[in-house]
Enzyme design. Structure first.
Site, short mmCIF file in Angstrom:
data_model
loop_
_atom_site.label_atom_id
_atom_site.label_comp_id
_atom_site.label_asym_id
_atom_site.label_seq_id
_atom_site.Cartn_x
_atom_site.Cartn_y
_atom_site.Cartn_z
N CYS A 65 11.59 -9.20 -8.24
CA CYS A 65 10.59 -9.58 -9.23
C CYS A 65 10.80 -8.83 -10.54
O CYS A 65 10.19 -9.14 -11.56
CB CYS A 65 9.17 -9.33 -8.71
N ASP A 87 -1.81 -11.45 -6.35
CA ASP A 87 -0.89 -10.56 -5.64
C ASP A 87 -0.15 -9.71 -6.67
O ASP A 87 0.09 -10.15 -7.80
CB ASP A 87 0.06 -11.31 -4.70
CO CO Z 1 1.50 -14.01 -7.82
#
Ligand code: CO
Ligand code: CO
Ligand code: CO
Length: 346
Positions: free
Chosen positions: A16, A224
């Protein structure tokens, strides 16, 4: 057969951390004409985890996609982590993933076995989540990429956006921080195997159990924690909800080895991007070290859920999460909007 080519060597960014910064993203999307449809209750203008489209009074469709270059050399593990991360955005809306499509880019240097193992990792994780991979699309390119486009379902009245936090809520986080710092350090040979195994297990873990517990309580808002880090995602939640979020830094769970590395100045580039995105809205009380702030700006791959629920339910929810095997902690609370979106407290 041994795989000679190290997957992470084929990638220029990790996990990420490869995500385009939130600031850049909102500039790119500026002035886009978005078509409206009353059934589309969450669209891209909301910078939420997934879009939500109401089908009937009982169900809404949740759609999302996530993919990134290899964050680990083991192809099966890479596939599992990428899938867990993509599925997580459905959990972050309070939904259940049901269908998924593979998104895959292979390079000339990857052998068939490596590619199969990536896909196997993704299938295994989707299966664990109760979702079916029904197809996908594969191209050749300069860097490996893998992820999923996921569809899931949620009750239209139980959608958890990232903009519903209310004054009086507490904030719970369901995975410890430090993943970005540790994976970056590992690339430079500066993190131990046993530590990395803990990080890999954490990244491959689904947010399913956390979501299943969360929906039993009256959560108001959820997201998240991924590329934008705890502070970037909290900042979006504070802005979207029109509240101030207080992060009680002393209660935020993190991997201690990551703090040691941050103290040595080993910070991934994404952490700097996250800092410049959110910094203007954050007030930092004295006594919070720069290294600890770096942990809060550290981009996470397949991080935990961050959700807001009434303070009165906080303790019971934490207990239920722990009973379900989820590492969780209360990391802050929500008040009426003040001068800053976020206040970092000791
Ligand atoms: Co997300
Ligand atoms: Co996402
Ligand atoms: Co959400």
């Amino acid at each position: 057969m041994e795989t000679e080519v190290k997957l992470t060597k084929l990638a220029s960014c990790a996990g990420c951390g490869a995500k385009v910064g939130a600031g850049t993203l909102s500039r790119l999307l500026e002035g886009f004409q978005s078509h409206s449809d009353p059934r589309l209750i969450v669209g891209y203008d909301k910078s939420d985890d997934a879009s939500v489209y109401v089908l009937d009074e009982h169900s809404a469709l949740v759609q999302t996609t996530d993919f990134f270059p290899p964050i680990v050399d083991d192809p099966f593990l890479y596939g599992s982590i990428a899938a867990a991360n993509a599925l997580s955005d459905v959990y972050a809306m309070g939904g259940e993933p049901k269908l998924a499509l593979n998104i895959l880019c292979v390079t000339e240097k990857m052998d068939a076995h490596t590619v199969q193992e990536i896909l196997r990792g993704g299938y295994a994780k989707a299966y664990e989540a109760g979702a079916i991979i029904t197809g996908g699309h594969t191209i050749q390119g300069a860097e490996p990429i893998y992820g999923l486009a996921v569809s899931g379902f949620v009750h239209p009245k139980r959608v958890l956006t990232n903009s519903g936090a209310q004054p009086g809520d507490v904030l719970l986080l369901t995975k410890p921080l430090g993943v970005g710092i540790l994976t970056t350090a590992h690339k430079a040979g500066l993190a131990e195997k046993t530590v990395m195994q803990r990080i890999y297990d954490q990244m491959a873990a689904l947010n399913r159990s956390a979501r299943d517990v969360m929906v039993r309580f009256s959560a108001h808002s959820c997201t998240d924690v991924t590329g934008f880090a705890l502070l970037g995602h909290s900042y979006e939640m504070a802005q979207g909800s029109g509240v101030t979020i207080h992060i009680t830094v002393g209660t935020v769970p993190f991997h201690p080895e990551a703090l040691e590395l941050a103290e040595m100045g080993l910070i991934p580039a994404g952490a700097y991007r996250n800092r410049s995105f959110a910094e203007a809205g954050i007030s930092v009380q004295s006594g919070i070290s720069r290294a600890m702030q770096d942990i809060l700006y550290d981009p996470q791959t397949s991080g935990g859920l961050l959700f807001a629920l009434p303070e009165s339910e906080g303790e019971a929810c934490l207990r239920a999460l722990r009973d379900a095997g989820v590492t969780a902690a209360a990391v802050g609370y929500v008040t009426e909007p003040g001068e800053n979106e976020i206040i970092l407290e000791k």
